[in-house]
Scaffold this motif. Structure first.
Motif, PDB file in Angstrom:
ATOM      1  N   LEU A 143       0.819  -1.206   0.000  1.00 51.39           N
ATOM      2  CA  LEU A 143       0.000   0.000   0.000  1.00 51.39           C
ATOM      3  C   LEU A 143       0.858   1.264   0.000  1.00 51.39           C
ATOM      4  O   LEU A 143       0.570   2.236  -0.710  1.00 51.39           O
ATOM      5  CB  LEU A 143      -0.937  -0.006   1.213  1.00 51.39           C
ATOM      6  CG  LEU A 143      -1.974  -1.136   1.250  1.00 51.39           C
ATOM      7  CD1 LEU A 143      -2.759  -1.094   2.550  1.00 51.39           C
ATOM      8  CD2 LEU A 143      -2.917  -1.045   0.052  1.00 51.39           C
ATOM      9  N   ARG A 144       1.925   1.233   0.786  1.00 53.05           N
ATOM     10  CA  ARG A 144       2.774   2.429   0.880  1.00 53.05           C
ATOM     11  C   ARG A 144       3.524   2.689  -0.426  1.00 53.05           C
ATOM     12  O   ARG A 144       3.640   3.836  -0.872  1.00 53.05           O
ATOM     13  CB  ARG A 144       3.773   2.270   2.038  1.00 53.05           C
ATOM     14  CG  ARG A 144       4.621   3.518   2.279  1.00 53.05           C
ATOM     15  CD  ARG A 144       3.755   4.723   2.550  1.00 53.05           C
ATOM     16  NE  ARG A 144       4.546   5.941   2.733  1.00 53.05           N
ATOM     17  CZ  ARG A 144       4.044   7.159   2.727  1.00 53.05           C
ATOM     18  NH1 ARG A 144       2.737   7.336   2.557  1.00 53.05           N
ATOM     19  NH2 ARG A 144       4.816   8.210   2.895  1.00 53.05           N
ATOM     20  N   LEU A 145       4.051   1.638  -1.032  1.00 58.18           N
ATOM     21  CA  LEU A 145       4.809   1.803  -2.274  1.00 58.18           C
ATOM     22  C   LEU A 145       3.896   2.256  -3.414  1.00 58.18           C
ATOM     23  O   LEU A 145       4.320   3.017  -4.293  1.00 58.18           O
ATOM     24  CB  LEU A 145       5.503   0.492  -2.651  1.00 58.18           C
ATOM     25  CG  LEU A 145       6.617   0.024  -1.713  1.00 58.18           C
ATOM     26  CD1 LEU A 145       7.214  -1.296  -2.180  1.00 58.18           C
ATOM     27  CD2 LEU A 145       7.711   1.081  -1.605  1.00 58.18           C
ATOM     28  N   HIS A 146       2.649   1.816  -3.390  1.00 56.01           N
ATOM     29  CA  HIS A 146       1.722   2.213  -4.465  1.00 56.01           C
ATOM     30  C   HIS A 146       1.198   3.631  -4.248  1.00 56.01           C
ATOM     31  O   HIS A 146       1.298   4.484  -5.141  1.00 56.01           O
ATOM     32  CB  HIS A 146       0.552   1.232  -4.541  1.00 56.01           C
ATOM     33  CG  HIS A 146      -0.472   1.618  -5.561  1.00 56.01           C
ATOM     34  ND1 HIS A 146      -0.240   1.534  -6.920  1.00 56.01           N
ATOM     35  CD2 HIS A 146      -1.743   2.126  -5.423  1.00 56.01           C
ATOM     36  CE1 HIS A 146      -1.323   1.964  -7.579  1.00 56.01           C
ATOM     37  NE2 HIS A 146      -2.244   2.321  -6.694  1.00 56.01           N
ATOM     38  N   PHE A 147       0.650   3.889  -3.079  1.00 54.92           N
ATOM     39  CA  PHE A 147       0.016   5.185  -2.840  1.00 54.92           C
ATOM     40  C   PHE A 147       1.027   6.270  -2.445  1.00 54.92           C
ATOM     41  O   PHE A 147       0.827   7.443  -2.768  1.00 54.92           O
ATOM     42  CB  PHE A 147      -1.047   5.056  -1.748  1.00 54.92           C
ATOM     43  CG  PHE A 147      -2.241   4.242  -2.160  1.00 54.92           C
ATOM     44  CD1 PHE A 147      -3.145   4.727  -3.081  1.00 54.92           C
ATOM     45  CD2 PHE A 147      -2.443   2.976  -1.629  1.00 54.92           C
ATOM     46  CE1 PHE A 147      -4.248   3.974  -3.471  1.00 54.92           C
ATOM     47  CE2 PHE A 147      -3.540   2.205  -2.004  1.00 54.92           C
ATOM     48  CZ  PHE A 147      -4.447   2.713  -2.938  1.00 54.92           C
ATOM     49  N   GLY A 148       2.095   5.883  -1.750  1.00 58.29           N
ATOM     50  CA  GLY A 148       3.051   6.879  -1.282  1.00 58.29           C
ATOM     51  C   GLY A 148       4.197   7.142  -2.225  1.00 58.29           C
ATOM     52  O   GLY A 148       4.788   8.233  -2.207  1.00 58.29           O
ATOM     53  N   HIS A 149       4.545   6.161  -3.067  1.00 56.04           N
ATOM     54  CA  HIS A 149       5.700   6.323  -3.951  1.00 56.04           C
ATOM     55  C   HIS A 149       5.352   6.129  -5.420  1.00 56.04           C
ATOM     56  O   HIS A 149       6.245   6.111  -6.272  1.00 56.04           O
ATOM     57  CB  HIS A 149       6.802   5.347  -3.536  1.00 56.04           C
ATOM     58  CG  HIS A 149       7.358   5.635  -2.174  1.00 56.04           C
ATOM     59  ND1 HIS A 149       8.404   6.509  -1.947  1.00 56.04           N
ATOM     60  CD2 HIS A 149       6.989   5.184  -0.937  1.00 56.04           C
ATOM     61  CE1 HIS A 149       8.668   6.575  -0.660  1.00 56.04           C
ATOM     62  NE2 HIS A 149       7.828   5.775  -0.013  1.00 56.04           N
ATOM     63  N   GLY A 150       4.080   5.957  -5.710  1.00 53.10           N
ATOM     64  CA  GLY A 150       3.629   5.947  -7.081  1.00 53.10           C
ATOM     65  C   GLY A 150       3.984   4.734  -7.914  1.00 53.10           C
ATOM     66  O   GLY A 150       3.928   4.790  -9.151  1.00 53.10           O
ATOM     67  N   TRP A 153       0.841  -1.303  -9.304  1.00 55.38           N
ATOM     68  CA  TRP A 153       0.474  -2.365  -8.368  1.00 55.38           C
ATOM     69  C   TRP A 153       1.420  -3.566  -8.470  1.00 55.38           C
ATOM     70  O   TRP A 153       1.822  -4.137  -7.455  1.00 55.38           O
ATOM     71  CB  TRP A 153      -0.967  -2.812  -8.617  1.00 55.38           C
ATOM     72  CG  TRP A 153      -1.999  -1.916  -8.006  1.00 55.38           C
ATOM     73  CD1 TRP A 153      -2.876  -1.105  -8.668  1.00 55.38           C
ATOM     74  CD2 TRP A 153      -2.259  -1.720  -6.605  1.00 55.38           C
ATOM     75  NE1 TRP A 153      -3.662  -0.416  -7.772  1.00 55.38           N
ATOM     76  CE2 TRP A 153      -3.313  -0.776  -6.498  1.00 55.38           C
ATOM     77  CE3 TRP A 153      -1.703  -2.242  -5.442  1.00 55.38           C
ATOM     78  CZ2 TRP A 153      -3.820  -0.358  -5.285  1.00 55.38           C
ATOM     79  CZ3 TRP A 153      -2.208  -1.824  -4.211  1.00 55.38           C
ATOM     80  CH2 TRP A 153      -3.251  -0.896  -4.139  1.00 55.38           C
ATOM     81  N   ALA A 154       1.777  -3.957  -9.687  1.00 51.95           N
ATOM     82  CA  ALA A 154       2.647  -5.127  -9.866  1.00 51.95           C
ATOM     83  C   ALA A 154       4.028  -4.878  -9.274  1.00 51.95           C
ATOM     84  O   ALA A 154       4.586  -5.731  -8.567  1.00 51.95           O
ATOM     85  CB  ALA A 154       2.752  -5.473 -11.353  1.00 51.95           C
ATOM     86  N   ASP A 155       4.602  -3.697  -9.549  1.00 48.41           N
ATOM     87  CA  ASP A 155       5.927  -3.369  -9.011  1.00 48.41           C
ATOM     88  C   ASP A 155       5.881  -3.224  -7.492  1.00 48.41           C
ATOM     89  O   ASP A 155       6.807  -3.659  -6.786  1.00 48.41           O
ATOM     90  CB  ASP A 155       6.435  -2.067  -9.642  1.00 48.41           C
ATOM     91  CG  ASP A 155       6.703  -2.209 -11.134  1.00 48.41           C
ATOM     92  OD1 ASP A 155       6.981  -3.346 -11.571  1.00 48.41           O
ATOM     93  OD2 ASP A 155       6.625  -1.193 -11.846  1.00 48.41           O
ATOM     94  N   ALA A 156       4.816  -2.617  -6.993  1.00 50.24           N
ATOM     95  CA  ALA A 156       4.672  -2.457  -5.544  1.00 50.24           C
ATOM     96  C   ALA A 156       4.516  -3.813  -4.864  1.00 50.24           C
ATOM     97  O   ALA A 156       5.060  -4.041  -3.769  1.00 50.24           O
ATOM     98  CB  ALA A 156       3.480  -1.566  -5.226  1.00 50.24           C
ATOM     99  N   ALA A 157       3.788  -4.729  -5.528  1.00 51.40           N
ATOM    100  CA  ALA A 157       3.578  -6.059  -4.950  1.00 51.40           C
ATOM    101  C   ALA A 157       4.889  -6.831  -4.873  1.00 51.40           C
ATOM    102  O   ALA A 157       5.205  -7.427  -3.832  1.00 51.40           O
ATOM    103  CB  ALA A 157       2.558  -6.836  -5.773  1.00 51.40           C
ATOM    104  N   TRP A 158       5.658  -6.822  -5.953  1.00 52.29           N
ATOM    105  CA  TRP A 158       6.925  -7.560  -5.930  1.00 52.29           C
ATOM    106  C   TRP A 158       7.924  -6.918  -4.971  1.00 52.29           C
ATOM    107  O   TRP A 158       8.593  -7.605  -4.200  1.00 52.29           O
ATOM    108  CB  TRP A 158       7.521  -7.647  -7.334  1.00 52.29           C
ATOM    109  CG  TRP A 158       8.848  -8.356  -7.355  1.00 52.29           C
ATOM    110  CD1 TRP A 158      10.051  -7.847  -7.701  1.00 52.29           C
ATOM    111  CD2 TRP A 158       9.103  -9.722  -6.975  1.00 52.29           C
ATOM    112  NE1 TRP A 158      11.045  -8.794  -7.572  1.00 52.29           N
ATOM    113  CE2 TRP A 158      10.483  -9.946  -7.133  1.00 52.29           C
ATOM    114  CE3 TRP A 158       8.283 -10.762  -6.517  1.00 52.29           C
ATOM    115  CZ2 TRP A 158      11.068 -11.178  -6.844  1.00 52.29           C
ATOM    116  CZ3 TRP A 158       8.869 -11.982  -6.236  1.00 52.29           C
ATOM    117  CH2 TRP A 158      10.245 -12.181  -6.397  1.00 52.29           C
ATOM    118  N   GLY A 159       8.008  -5.586  -5.005  1.00 55.04           N
ATOM    119  CA  GLY A 159       8.908  -4.901  -4.077  1.00 55.04           C
ATOM    120  C   GLY A 159       8.518  -5.142  -2.634  1.00 55.04           C
ATOM    121  O   GLY A 159       9.375  -5.372  -1.767  1.00 55.04           O
ATOM    122  N   GLY A 160       7.219  -5.100  -2.346  1.00 52.19           N
ATOM    123  CA  GLY A 160       6.754  -5.338  -0.984  1.00 52.19           C
ATOM    124  C   GLY A 160       7.026  -6.755  -0.524  1.00 52.19           C
ATOM    125  O   GLY A 160       7.466  -6.977   0.610  1.00 52.19           O
TER     126      GLY A 160
END
Length: 442
Positions: A143-150, A153-160
């Protein structure tokens, strides 16, 4: 008659085989981003670093390795952090509800448990805590990587997912070339990661004890009390030392706001003991802060967990031994309990062996490289302590130096006593004792 392999040898052999298997997987063309086979040394170093949950790297994880390669690395540090023998115990539980005695003995050796009776219980606790912590951290980071760092969803999911697993297992691997420096001012990323690092590195026996006796601290085991007390002292002591030494360093936390200075100093204190993440340039720290890192990385975290180093309990026992000797007490005591003589001997053995290994590694690396002594010492202790931090010279080391670090990472993860025991060819109980004398000490 069938000869059973010694549990200590099985643990060392298990980590060795996992490292070899990881090396072969990472050498596949599919594991590399450009589709070419990775050089054997790069694959070996990365595999050992992942299995030993160290986090040292000689190539950028995010750009050098493909999605498959990164998945292999994540699997390796999940396996290494979770514990090969703990995983075997869980497998035995799933297959026939009762792990074999040999598997339970190997798990006892790896997790440093005192008795065989708690092994299946600890394995279940480890699995539940690992899954819950990683899923919670994954959700927060997603959630933070998607909403806070733009991030998409796919990149935020793998990074998270990658960073959640890396944090709990104290692996220190990141898909970012700058580690976590881009999140230096984001408490919503750093605080959850710190919590996961502490929970994963405190040791599975402590988690087991807290799970069953969290309401009554008086009945916590001495190991739990020493580990928690020692960890708290190290975290606060490291935090205070780092913030004082780096307060005006314009290359690290000097330009940051007060809150961000506090946040990043605490993150450095937490990460230095075992995790290997960094939010500032480690090479830009003052020499005095490097020295603080030597101490924190060498000690590491709790026994029987994802952390490396000589362990908090070891240093706590030795501190109590020194205090008792200074007071003239016959027994070494803490929290209304007496520390056993065997535990004291093991603590001394671990400290001496660890110190010798670090000293020898430092001398060898100084001999084959041209880097300053303080940077070499930092590199050696980071490898042995499974801390994974670097002043920036890891990728510049000659092949012999990188192989040396791989050996140090392996020794640090397997454990000095486990490795020493696995190398002993003969074990026998002497039927006699020699007359006692008291040599002069000091």
């Amino acid at each position: 008659m069938k000869t059973l392999i010694h549990p200590a040898r099985a643990v060392a052999l298990g980590f060795l085989l996992a490292s070899v298997a990881g090396t072969l997987l990472l050498m596949l063309p599919a594991a590399r981003a450009d589709g070419l086979p990775a050089p054997p040394l790069v694959a070996l170093f990365t595999s050992v670093s992942a299995v030993c949950v160290t986090g040292m790297a000689i190539v950028d994880t995010g750009t050098y390795w493909s999605g498959f390669g990164q998945a292999v690395i994540m699997f390796l540090f999940q396996l290494g952090g979770f514990g090969l023998m703990t995983a075997a115990t869980l497998l035995g539980l799933m297959v026939n509800r009762s792990p074999r005695l040999r598997t339970r003995m190997m798990t006892q050796t790896e997790t440093r448990l005192l008795g065989l009776g708690d092994i299946t219980s600890v394995a279940k606790i480890v699995f539940k805590v690992a899954v819950i912590c990683q899923l919670l951290l994954f959700a927060v980071l997603l959630l933070r990587l998607h909403f806070g760092h733009g991030l998409a969803w796919a990149d935020a999911a793998w990074g998270g997912l990658f960073h959640a697993a890396s944090a709990f297992n104290n692996a220190g691997f990141s898909t970012h070339a700058d580690g976590l420096m881009r999140y230096a001012g984001d408490a919503l990323v750093l605080v959850p990661i710190m919590l996961a690092i502490v929970i994963g590195g405190i040791g599975f026996p402590v988690l087991h004890d807290l799970r069953h006796r969290w309401r009554d601290p008086r009945h916590w085991s001495l190991h739990t009390k020493l580990t928690l007390t020692g960890s708290l002292i190290l975290l606060l002591g490291g935090f205070l030392a780092i913030i004082v030494l780096e307060w005006n360093n314009v290359r690290t936390i000097g330009p940051l706001s007060l809150f961000d200075k506090l946040l990043n100093s605490m993150f450095m204190s937490v990460s230095a003991r075992t995790a290997g993440f960094h939010t500032v340039d480690i090479g830009a720290l003052t020499p005095e802060t490097w020295a603080v890192h030597y101490f924190l990385m060498f000690i590491g975290g709790g026994s029987g967990g994802t952390a490396g180093g000589v362990k908090v309990g070891t240093i706590a026992i030795l501190a109590l031994l020194v205090i008792a000797e200074a007071k003239g007490h016959t027994d070494t005591e803490a929290f209304g309990r007496r520390v056993g003589a065997s535990a004291q001997r093991q603590a001394i053995t671990v400290l001496v062996l660890g110190s010798i290994i670090v000293a020898v590694g430092t001398v060898i690396l100084l001999r084959i490289t041209h880097f300053p002594t303080d940077q070499v010492i930092f590199e050696v202790i980071a490898a042995f302590g499974s801390a994974g931090l670097s002043t920036g010279i890891t990728h510049e080391l000659p092949p012999a130096g990188q192989l040396l670090l791989a050996v140090l990472m392996f020794i640090g993860r397997v454990g000095t006593i486990t490795l020493a025991t696995s190398l002993v060819l003969g074990e026998r109980r002497m039927p006699y004792r020699y007359p006692e004398e008291h040599p002069i000490v000091g």
